[in-house]
Design an enzyme around this catalytic site. Structure first.
Site, PDB file in Angstrom:
ATOM      1  N   GLY A  23       0.788  -1.098   0.070  1.00  0.00           N
ATOM      2  CA  GLY A  23      -0.063  -0.046  -0.018  1.00  0.00           C
ATOM      3  C   GLY A  23       0.756   1.371   0.090  1.00  0.00           C
ATOM      4  O   GLY A  23       2.049   1.071  -0.527  1.00  0.00           O
ATOM      5  N   SER A  24       0.382   2.124   0.515  1.00  0.00           N
ATOM      6  CA  SER A  24       1.109   3.544   0.506  1.00  0.00           C
ATOM      7  C   SER A  24       2.292   3.685   1.466  1.00  0.00           C
ATOM      8  O   SER A  24       2.282   2.955   2.569  1.00  0.00           O
ATOM      9  CB  SER A  24       0.156   4.723   0.845  1.00  0.00           C
ATOM     10  N   ARG A  77       2.810   5.950   3.342  1.00  0.00           N
ATOM     11  CA  ARG A  77       1.930   6.520   4.721  1.00  0.00           C
ATOM     12  C   ARG A  77       1.462   5.203   5.453  1.00  0.00           C
ATOM     13  O   ARG A  77       2.109   5.024   6.669  1.00  0.00           O
ATOM     14  CB  ARG A  77       0.667   7.399   4.591  1.00  0.00           C
ATOM     15  N   GLY A 129       2.670   2.254   5.150  1.00  0.00           N
ATOM     16  CA  GLY A 129       3.979   1.272   5.608  1.00  0.00           C
ATOM     17  C   GLY A 129       4.942   1.847   6.582  1.00  0.00           C
ATOM     18  O   GLY A 129       5.434   0.966   7.297  1.00  0.00           O
ATOM     19  N   GLU A 157       5.861  -3.198   0.543  1.00  0.00           N
ATOM     20  CA  GLU A 157       5.674  -3.254  -0.625  1.00  0.00           C
ATOM     21  C   GLU A 157       4.829  -1.797  -1.079  1.00  0.00           C
ATOM     22  O   GLU A 157       3.559  -1.807  -0.952  1.00  0.00           O
ATOM     23  CB  GLU A 157       4.963  -4.036  -1.428  1.00  0.00           C
ATOM     24  N   CYS A 178       1.823   0.750  -8.784  1.00  0.00           N
ATOM     25  CA  CYS A 178       2.932   1.169  -8.052  1.00  0.00           C
ATOM     26  C   CYS A 178       3.663   1.433  -8.918  1.00  0.00           C
ATOM     27  O   CYS A 178       4.973   2.355  -8.720  1.00  0.00           O
ATOM     28  CB  CYS A 178       3.135   0.036  -7.121  1.00  0.00           C
TER      29      CYS A 178
HETATM   30  P1  NAD Z   1      -3.346   2.320   1.368  1.00  0.00           P
HETATM   31  O1  NAD Z   1      -2.107   2.387   2.225  1.00  0.00           O
HETATM   32  O2  NAD Z   1      -4.387   3.289   1.548  1.00  0.00           O
HETATM   33  O3  NAD Z   1      -4.047   0.802   1.848  1.00  0.00           O
HETATM   34  C1  NAD Z   1      -3.321  -0.320   1.863  1.00  0.00           C
HETATM   35  C2  NAD Z   1      -3.910  -1.530   2.727  1.00  0.00           C
HETATM   36  O4  NAD Z   1      -3.342  -0.959   4.071  1.00  0.00           O
HETATM   37  C3  NAD Z   1      -5.558  -1.226   2.867  1.00  0.00           C
HETATM   38  O5  NAD Z   1      -5.905  -2.795   3.058  1.00  0.00           O
HETATM   39  C4  NAD Z   1      -5.800  -0.658   4.023  1.00  0.00           C
HETATM   40  O6  NAD Z   1      -6.975  -1.163   4.741  1.00  0.00           O
HETATM   41  C5  NAD Z   1      -4.205  -0.938   4.962  1.00  0.00           C
HETATM   42  N1  NAD Z   1      -3.953  -0.235   5.918  1.00  0.00           N
HETATM   43  C6  NAD Z   1      -4.063   1.383   5.955  1.00  0.00           C
HETATM   44  N2  NAD Z   1      -3.409   1.898   7.064  1.00  0.00           N
HETATM   45  C7  NAD Z   1      -3.244   0.736   7.938  1.00  0.00           C
HETATM   46  C8  NAD Z   1      -2.699   0.622   9.256  1.00  0.00           C
HETATM   47  N3  NAD Z   1      -2.469   1.857  10.036  1.00  0.00           N
HETATM   48  N4  NAD Z   1      -2.564  -0.684   9.542  1.00  0.00           N
HETATM   49  C9  NAD Z   1      -2.658  -1.649   8.841  1.00  0.00           C
HETATM   50  N5  NAD Z   1      -3.167  -1.674   7.846  1.00  0.00           N
HETATM   51  C10 NAD Z   1      -3.556  -0.357   7.330  1.00  0.00           C
HETATM   52  O7  NAD Z   1      -3.093   2.057  -0.292  1.00  0.00           O
HETATM   53  P2  NAD Z   1      -4.100   1.887  -1.494  1.00  0.00           P
HETATM   54  O8  NAD Z   1      -4.781   3.126  -1.745  1.00  0.00           O
HETATM   55  O9  NAD Z   1      -5.013   0.741  -1.305  1.00  0.00           O
HETATM   56  O10 NAD Z   1      -2.926   1.553  -2.741  1.00  0.00           O
HETATM   57  C11 NAD Z   1      -2.154   2.376  -3.388  1.00  0.00           C
HETATM   58  C12 NAD Z   1      -0.867   2.174  -2.879  1.00  0.00           C
HETATM   59  O11 NAD Z   1      -0.401   0.939  -2.882  1.00  0.00           O
HETATM   60  C13 NAD Z   1       0.093   3.109  -3.627  1.00  0.00           C
HETATM   61  O12 NAD Z   1       0.983   3.995  -2.948  1.00  0.00           O
HETATM   62  C14 NAD Z   1       0.800   1.963  -4.495  1.00  0.00           C
HETATM   63  O13 NAD Z   1       2.234   2.597  -4.908  1.00  0.00           O
HETATM   64  C15 NAD Z   1       0.794   0.776  -3.484  1.00  0.00           C
HETATM   65  N6  NAD Z   1       1.183  -0.323  -3.987  1.00  0.00           N
HETATM   66  C16 NAD Z   1       2.471  -0.738  -4.022  1.00  0.00           C
HETATM   67  C17 NAD Z   1       2.877  -1.899  -4.661  1.00  0.00           C
HETATM   68  C18 NAD Z   1       4.260  -2.465  -4.435  1.00  0.00           C
HETATM   69  O14 NAD Z   1       4.384  -3.665  -4.803  1.00  0.00           O
HETATM   70  N7  NAD Z   1       5.211  -1.611  -4.237  1.00  0.00           N
HETATM   71  C19 NAD Z   1       1.845  -2.695  -5.228  1.00  0.00           C
HETATM   72  C20 NAD Z   1       0.503  -2.324  -5.281  1.00  0.00           C
HETATM   73  C21 NAD Z   1       0.437  -0.960  -4.482  1.00  0.00           C
END
Ligand code: NAD
Length: 513
Positions: A243-244, A246, A248, A265, A299
């Site tokens: 995910g983001s 932020r 991570g 990731e 991503c």
């Molecule tokens: P996001 O960070 O908003 O959410 C991702 C996941 O994390 C969701 O399931 C969310 O519920 C969970 N989450 C959020 N805050 C959390 C916390 N404090 N504790 C535990 N879990 C939490 O991201 P998004 O908008 O769903 O996805 C887009 C982002 O993901 C982009 O930044 C993209 O680059 C990244 N991404 C990276 C890869 C990679 O392999 N590097 C692959 C796909 C997406």
């Protein structure tokens, strides 16, 4: 509007009357709030699931912990056989699942199919790997001793995934974790819960057919609060979170605080360098697909094009011309190139980015804008935009998850372009377009790209499962999928066996009794 076979796909995937959101396999339950999943394609409600409460999570965790005790004792090739059958089921349901991915997330149907193909590919990879979880053998310094390393499973692996790859990222993790002997609890994105339910339905059929216990594949649903139950839980030795940046940073701190392992990731800010020796036709294809594919919500999407001044106008005009041919609309209609953004918040972020780049002095090359009217009722369709910018602009430092491409100019040697490419906080994917061997090798050398992925004459997006996938710096440093990424799902043990009647100590230490 045409249905594009969505109703049939939902029925094939067992999603007609879903209400629960927690599952240990064939058993479903949930007592939390309702999460409604609306399609960004047409704004319609697709279905509802229920979020997992603390009690639901505990029930899932208890079953998973029990299942691990059985699963870890199965020989790895037998676990591979289960993953092989899972891959076969995915082949049967590829069209239906690809359609759901497209409808719930908004990527093109072709990309939805591609995502399911990635799941199938990782299953095939994992099946082979299930006979190759090799450890090393070392020569002991002590006579009559044998020393080797072996890998054991970790236990319950927690998977938290993002909306943009709503099924493949789970499979990358889970197929490897399963053959390694782990059991998994998955929390999909709250924006794509039905994809999670569909995947759980597919794997639970396989597990049931093989008389395997509940708990090997588990699902919980909800937002960050459910994610936190996993990250805080000392019974989860590994959290794989996508995910983001932020998110991570929060997850990394939480898991490290209890000395757990995390595989992160996170976001990218990917660039293609276009040198004076670039093939323009290939550059245009790579840049356009990289910037507008998945509506800029990968991503690995191309965010920056770093062009040599001698080529700048030529490349700018060629890419801008190519944008004129883009068809924006329903991603299930294969005539369209660009589908919607995931939701209206994403649209706002896109608009903000375009406003900011102009405010910082950037010049718009291809005008953006939100589309309205017939076919665009969801309010999530935007025009891919291009802006000339400076690498030092504040907005260029950030990943805007939308089809906005920044054009940057460099002069002199390829070193200058590499410095620009590396000059951001993220380090996921990078590419160079050149027919000059020296430039290509320089880009790949120790003084070259600082990213986890560095491509030559290929764009930044579209990785294969065979290589380890992930990035450096604020992308989180994790690696998953191919190569030796499996090792993160296992614990390493060094074993020394003495087959003599003496007990010599290492380093020749004397300890006579
Ligand atoms: P996001 O960070 O908003 O959410 C991702 C996941 O994390 C969701 O399931 C969310 O519920 C969970 N989450 C959020 N805050 C959390 C916390 N404090 N504790 C535990 N879990 C939490 O991201 P998004 O908008 O769903 O996805 C887009 C982002 O993901 C982009 O930044 C993209 O680059 C990244 N991404 C990276 C890869 C990679 O392999 N590097 C692959 C796909 C997406």
């Amino acid at each position: 509007m045409a249905d594009f076979g969505i109703k049939e796909a939902l029925s094939t995937l067992g999603l007609e009357d879903i209400n629960n959101g927690s599952s240990t396999g064939t058993k479903w339950f949930s007592n939390g709030d309702i999460i409604e999943s609306y399609s960004p394609v047409d704004g319609k409600l697709i279905g509802k699931v229920k979020a997992s409460t603390k009690d639901d999570y505990e029930a899932v965790m208890k079953t998973a912990t029990e299942a691990f005790k059985t699963w870890r004792t199965k020989p790895a090739p037998l676990r591979g056989e289960i993953v092989r059958q899972f891959g076969e089921k995915l082949r049967e349901k590829k069209e239906a699942l690809g359609k759901l991915v497209s409808y719930e997330m908004g990527k093109s149907y072709q990309e939805g199919l591609g995502e399911v193909q990635e799941m199938i590919d990782i299953c095939d990879f994992a099946v082979g790997l299930s006979r190759q979880l090799h450890g090393l053998t070392m020569h002991s310094e002590r006579p009559g001793h044998r020393m080797y390393e072996q890998y054991h499973p970790l236990g319950v692996v927690g998977i938290i995934s993002a909306f943009n790859f709503p099924v493949a990222v789970w499979a990358w993790n889970t197929a490897l974790a399963w053959i390694c002997g782990d059991v998994c609890i998955w929390k999909p994105s709250e924006k794509t819960p039905l994809c999670g339910v569909a995947c759980q339905n597919i794997i639970s059929e396989v597990l049931k057919e093989n008389n395997l216990p509940e708990g090997i594949s588990c699902l919980v649903n909800g937002d960050y609060k459910v994610g936190e139950m996993m990250t805080k839980d000392t019974r989860v030795p590994l959290i794989s979170a996508t995910g983001s940046t932020r998110m991570g940073k929060i997850v990394a701190k939480e898991v490290a605080g209890r000395l757990g392992k995390s595989l992160l990731e996170l976001g990218g800010n990917n660039a293609i360098i276009v040198t004076p020796d670039a093939d323009i036709k290939m550059t245009v294809i790579g840049a356009v697909f990289g910037a507008v594919g998945t509506a800029g919500q990968r991503c690995t999407s191309t965010r920056r094009l770093i062009i040599h001044e001698s080529m700048y106008d030529k490349v700018k005009n060629a890419v801008a011309d190519a944008y004129k041919q883009l068809r924006i609309g329903n991603p299930l209609d294969e005539n369209n190139h660009v589908g919607p953004l995931i939701d209206k918040d994403a649209v706002k972020n896109y608009e903000n980015a375009l406003e900011k780049v102009v405010a910082e002095g950037g010049k718009i090359v291809v005008e953006g804008g939100v589309l309205s009217g017939e076919g665009y009722e969801s309010g999530c369709y935007v025009k891919p935009a291009i802006a000339e910018a400076g690498n030092y602009y504040e907005i260029v430092q950030h990943e805007t998850f939308a089809p906005v491409l920044y054009l940057l100019k460099y002069s002199g040697d390829v070193e200058n372009a590499i410095a620009l490419q590396n000059g951001v906080a993220q380090g996921l994917s990078s590419a160079i377009m050149t027919n000059n061997l020296r430039e290509a090798e320089r880009f790949l050398s120790v003084q070259g790209s600082d990213c986890g992925i560095a491509n030559v004459n290929i764009g930044t997006s579209g990785a294969e499962i065979g290589g380890a996938f992930g990035g450096e710096k604020e992308t989180g440093g994790g690696r998953e999928s191919g190569s030796d990424a499996w090792k993160v799902y296992m614990r390493r043990q060094t074993n020394t066996i003495n087959y003599t009647t003496d007990l010599p100590l290492a380093q020749g230490i004397k300890f006579d009794l």
